[in-house]
Motif scaffolding. Sequence first.
Motif, PDB file in Angstrom:
ATOM      1  N   TRP A  76      -6.406  73.851  -8.482  1.00 21.00           N
ATOM      2  CA  TRP A  76      -5.302  74.799  -8.566  1.00 21.00           C
ATOM      3  C   TRP A  76      -4.299  74.620  -7.432  1.00 21.00           C
ATOM      4  CZ3 TRP A  76      -5.494  76.276 -13.158  1.00 21.00           C
ATOM      5  CH2 TRP A  76      -4.751  77.355 -13.627  1.00 21.00           C
ATOM      6  N   LEU A  77      -4.788  74.212  -6.265  1.00 21.93           N
ATOM      7  CA  LEU A  77      -3.915  74.072  -5.100  1.00 21.93           C
ATOM      8  C   LEU A  77      -3.139  72.757  -5.089  1.00 21.93           C
ATOM      9  CD1 LEU A  77      -6.249  75.408  -2.250  1.00 21.93           C
ATOM     10  CD2 LEU A  77      -4.448  76.651  -3.443  1.00 21.93           C
ATOM     11  N   ASP A  78      -3.673  71.732  -5.743  1.00 27.67           N
ATOM     12  CA  ASP A  78      -3.093  70.385  -5.643  1.00 27.67           C
ATOM     13  C   ASP A  78      -1.597  70.323  -5.971  1.00 27.67           C
ATOM     14  OD1 ASP A  78      -5.346  69.197  -4.678  1.00 27.67           O
ATOM     15  OD2 ASP A  78      -6.025  68.418  -6.605  1.00 27.67           O
ATOM     16  N   PRO A  79      -1.133  70.935  -7.088  1.00 27.44           N
ATOM     17  CA  PRO A  79       0.305  70.821  -7.395  1.00 27.44           C
ATOM     18  C   PRO A  79       1.201  71.385  -6.299  1.00 27.44           C
ATOM     19  CG  PRO A  79      -0.896  71.577  -9.310  1.00 27.44           C
ATOM     20  CD  PRO A  79      -1.855  71.636  -8.168  1.00 27.44           C
ATOM     21  N   LEU A  80       0.776  72.473  -5.648  1.00 32.83           N
ATOM     22  CA  LEU A  80       1.575  73.058  -4.578  1.00 32.83           C
ATOM     23  C   LEU A  80       1.503  72.212  -3.315  1.00 32.83           C
ATOM     24  CD1 LEU A  80       3.409  75.462  -3.999  1.00 32.83           C
ATOM     25  CD2 LEU A  80       1.401  76.771  -3.282  1.00 32.83           C
ATOM     26  N   ILE A  81       0.339  71.639  -3.042  1.00 38.72           N
ATOM     27  CA  ILE A  81       0.184  70.763  -1.878  1.00 38.72           C
ATOM     28  C   ILE A  81       1.146  69.588  -1.962  1.00 38.72           C
ATOM     29  CG2 ILE A  81      -1.401  69.118  -0.778  1.00 38.72           C
ATOM     30  CD1 ILE A  81      -3.670  71.073  -1.447  1.00 38.72           C
ATOM     31  N   GLU A  82       1.380  69.085  -3.182  1.00 41.65           N
ATOM     32  CA  GLU A  82       2.213  67.894  -3.367  1.00 41.65           C
ATOM     33  C   GLU A  82       3.701  68.147  -3.104  1.00 41.65           C
ATOM     34  OE1 GLU A  82       1.534  65.670  -6.974  1.00 41.65           O
ATOM     35  OE2 GLU A  82      -0.578  66.261  -6.999  1.00 41.65           O
ATOM     36  N   MET A  83       4.129  69.414  -3.016  1.00 44.67           N
ATOM     37  CA  MET A  83       5.542  69.695  -2.732  1.00 44.67           C
ATOM     38  C   MET A  83       5.886  69.167  -1.334  1.00 44.67           C
ATOM     39  SD  MET A  83       7.586  73.322  -2.631  1.00 44.67           S
ATOM     40  CE  MET A  83       6.913  73.875  -4.192  1.00 44.67           C
ATOM     41  N   ASP A  84       6.865  68.263  -1.266  1.00 43.45           N
ATOM     42  CA  ASP A  84       7.175  67.526  -0.035  1.00 43.45           C
ATOM     43  C   ASP A  84       8.405  68.118   0.646  1.00 43.45           C
ATOM     44  OD1 ASP A  84       7.610  65.710   1.971  1.00 43.45           O
ATOM     45  OD2 ASP A  84       7.812  63.968   0.649  1.00 43.45           O
ATOM     46  N   ALA A  85       8.227  68.602   1.855  1.00 43.71           N
ATOM     47  CA  ALA A  85       9.324  69.221   2.601  1.00 43.71           C
ATOM     48  C   ALA A  85      10.452  68.233   2.898  1.00 43.71           C
ATOM     49  CB  ALA A  85       8.803  69.812   3.909  1.00 43.71           C
ATOM     50  N   SER A  86      10.151  66.929   2.904  1.00 46.57           N
ATOM     51  CA  SER A  86      11.171  65.934   3.221  1.00 46.57           C
ATOM     52  C   SER A  86      11.898  65.426   1.971  1.00 46.57           C
ATOM     53  CB  SER A  86      10.533  64.744   3.946  1.00 46.57           C
ATOM     54  OG  SER A  86       9.616  64.067   3.098  1.00 46.57           O
ATOM     55  N   GLY A  87      11.490  65.892   0.794  1.00 45.94           N
ATOM     56  CA  GLY A  87      12.105  65.436  -0.445  1.00 45.94           C
ATOM     57  C   GLY A  87      13.349  66.224  -0.799  1.00 45.94           C
ATOM     58  N   ASP A  88      13.985  65.849  -1.928  1.00 43.03           N
ATOM     59  CA  ASP A  88      15.139  66.590  -2.423  1.00 43.03           C
ATOM     60  C   ASP A  88      14.651  67.948  -2.938  1.00 43.03           C
ATOM     61  OD1 ASP A  88      18.057  66.541  -3.587  1.00 43.03           O
ATOM     62  OD2 ASP A  88      16.746  67.258  -5.204  1.00 43.03           O
ATOM     63  N   PRO A  89      15.202  69.058  -2.417  1.00 43.81           N
ATOM     64  CA  PRO A  89      14.665  70.379  -2.755  1.00 43.81           C
ATOM     65  C   PRO A  89      14.583  70.676  -4.248  1.00 43.81           C
ATOM     66  CG  PRO A  89      16.154  70.552  -0.887  1.00 43.81           C
ATOM     67  CD  PRO A  89      16.256  69.149  -1.387  1.00 43.81           C
ATOM     68  N   LEU A  90      15.676  70.445  -4.971  1.00 42.35           N
ATOM     69  CA  LEU A  90      15.666  70.766  -6.392  1.00 42.35           C
ATOM     70  C   LEU A  90      14.660  69.893  -7.138  1.00 42.35           C
ATOM     71  CD1 LEU A  90      16.747  72.331  -8.800  1.00 42.35           C
ATOM     72  CD2 LEU A  90      18.623  70.662  -8.971  1.00 42.35           C
ATOM     73  N   GLN A  91      14.634  68.611  -6.829  1.00 43.86           N
ATOM     74  CA  GLN A  91      13.717  67.710  -7.512  1.00 43.86           C
ATOM     75  C   GLN A  91      12.260  68.023  -7.175  1.00 43.86           C
ATOM     76  OE1 GLN A  91      14.720  65.781 -10.001  1.00 43.86           O
ATOM     77  NE2 GLN A  91      16.736  66.672  -9.527  1.00 43.86           N
ATOM     78  N   GLU A  92      11.998  68.428  -5.941  1.00 38.69           N
ATOM     79  CA  GLU A  92      10.635  68.804  -5.563  1.00 38.69           C
ATOM     80  C   GLU A  92      10.163  70.030  -6.343  1.00 38.69           C
ATOM     81  OE1 GLU A  92       8.331  67.351  -3.609  1.00 38.69           O
ATOM     82  OE2 GLU A  92       9.714  65.664  -3.418  1.00 38.69           O
ATOM     83  N   LEU A  93      11.053  71.006  -6.503  1.00 36.10           N
ATOM     84  CA  LEU A  93      10.676  72.220  -7.225  1.00 36.10           C
ATOM     85  C   LEU A  93      10.549  71.968  -8.726  1.00 36.10           C
ATOM     86  CD1 LEU A  93      12.740  74.760  -5.150  1.00 36.10           C
ATOM     87  CD2 LEU A  93      10.267  74.856  -5.516  1.00 36.10           C
ATOM     88  N   LEU A  94      11.449  71.153  -9.271  1.00 35.36           N
ATOM     89  CA  LEU A  94      11.331  70.819 -10.693  1.00 35.36           C
ATOM     90  C   LEU A  94      10.060  70.018 -10.966  1.00 35.36           C
ATOM     91  CD1 LEU A  94      15.021  69.889 -11.617  1.00 35.36           C
ATOM     92  CD2 LEU A  94      13.792  72.022 -12.126  1.00 35.36           C
ATOM     93  N   ALA A  95       9.701  69.154 -10.039  1.00 38.01           N
ATOM     94  CA  ALA A  95       8.461  68.389 -10.193  1.00 38.01           C
ATOM     95  C   ALA A  95       7.255  69.329 -10.125  1.00 38.01           C
ATOM     96  CB  ALA A  95       8.354  67.317  -9.116  1.00 38.01           C
ATOM     97  N   TYR A  96       7.337  70.350  -9.277  1.00 41.86           N
ATOM     98  CA  TYR A  96       6.249  71.332  -9.189  1.00 41.86           C
ATOM     99  C   TYR A  96       6.114  72.098 -10.504  1.00 41.86           C
ATOM    100  CZ  TYR A  96       3.528  75.367  -7.670  1.00 41.86           C
ATOM    101  OH  TYR A  96       2.573  76.358  -7.565  1.00 41.86           O
ATOM    102  N   VAL A  97       7.249  72.511 -11.068  1.00 41.32           N
ATOM    103  CA  VAL A  97       7.229  73.187 -12.370  1.00 41.32           C
ATOM    104  C   VAL A  97       6.558  72.295 -13.413  1.00 41.32           C
ATOM    105  CG1 VAL A  97       8.666  74.077 -14.253  1.00 41.32           C
ATOM    106  CG2 VAL A  97       9.271  74.596 -11.872  1.00 41.32           C
ATOM    107  N   GLN A  98       6.909  71.025 -13.432  1.00 42.74           N
ATOM    108  CA  GLN A  98       6.348  70.106 -14.421  1.00 42.74           C
ATOM    109  C   GLN A  98       4.843  69.933 -14.219  1.00 42.74           C
ATOM    110  OE1 GLN A  98       8.211  68.616 -17.065  1.00 42.74           O
ATOM    111  NE2 GLN A  98       6.086  68.405 -17.755  1.00 42.74           N
ATOM    112  N   ARG A  99       4.420  69.825 -12.960  1.00 39.69           N
ATOM    113  CA  ARG A  99       2.986  69.684 -12.692  1.00 39.69           C
ATOM    114  C   ARG A  99       2.224  70.916 -13.173  1.00 39.69           C
ATOM    115  NH1 ARG A  99       4.952  67.352  -7.833  1.00 39.69           N
ATOM    116  NH2 ARG A  99       4.586  69.252  -6.629  1.00 39.69           N
ATOM    117  N   LYS A 100       2.791  72.101 -12.948  1.00 41.22           N
ATOM    118  CA  LYS A 100       2.127  73.329 -13.393  1.00 41.22           C
ATOM    119  C   LYS A 100       2.098  73.411 -14.920  1.00 41.22           C
ATOM    120  CE  LYS A 100       0.745  76.378 -11.432  1.00 41.22           C
ATOM    121  NZ  LYS A 100      -0.678  76.665 -11.096  1.00 41.22           N
ATOM    122  N   LEU A 101       3.165  72.974 -15.571  1.00 44.57           N
ATOM    123  CA  LEU A 101       3.191  72.981 -17.032  1.00 44.57           C
ATOM    124  C   LEU A 101       2.184  71.978 -17.587  1.00 44.57           C
ATOM    125  CD1 LEU A 101       4.473  74.068 -19.631  1.00 44.57           C
ATOM    126  CD2 LEU A 101       6.235  72.295 -19.404  1.00 44.57           C
TER     127      LEU A 101
END
Length: 209
Positions: A76-101
């Motif tokens: 359950w934690l893995d998708p949130l752990i993968e959010m990268d603070a050094s990445g593009d903010p919008l793309q990081e959040l959209l990737a998180y949404v996709q991982r959760k879906l």
Amino acid sequence: MPMPDGAEKKPSRIQLRNRSLILDAALDVFSAHGYRGATLDQIAEAAGLSKPNILYYFSGKEEIHVTLLNQLMETWLDPLIEMDASGDPLQELLAYVQRKLDMARELPRESRLFAGEIIQGAPRMLPHLEADLKPLFDEKCAVIQAWVDAGKLAPVDPRHLVFSIWSTTQHYADFAVQIGVLMSTDKPAPGADAYLRDLFTNLLTPANR
């Protein structure tokens, strides 16, 4: 040859297989009936094993349930752990949404198990929420807030943003039967990818872009 003092004998292949059978069957039973509605007899029948055989591997229903929850928490934690603070903010959040879906589609039983535990007040998972999820949640919310403060995202409350992502993705697992009826389909969340991508892109894109 005698085992060294303090050494534990490794489980055999049959023991590992039976534990896996029990846990997989229990996941079916718990996700369908909840903790209170599930019984060892149901788990034994689903696993194709006798009830005494179940009790050889686990002390009872609660130990099986806790074992499943412990395994689930890391996933359950893995998708949130993968959010990268050094990445593009919008793309990081959209990737998180996709991982959760994707997780909602691939692990619907696990999602319903988690939801059932939370609805009951998290009696067996509360220590994990406090020790594992809360620090990670606070860390990632701070990352999102830094992106907002830097003007890289539209102004949002990071906490409610994460809650919204959870709600809009996990819904497809927890309410799969209702979605199937309303959309007249047995496919998992058809069209959800594009809809959620547009939804969160519109929400998070700064006005000056």
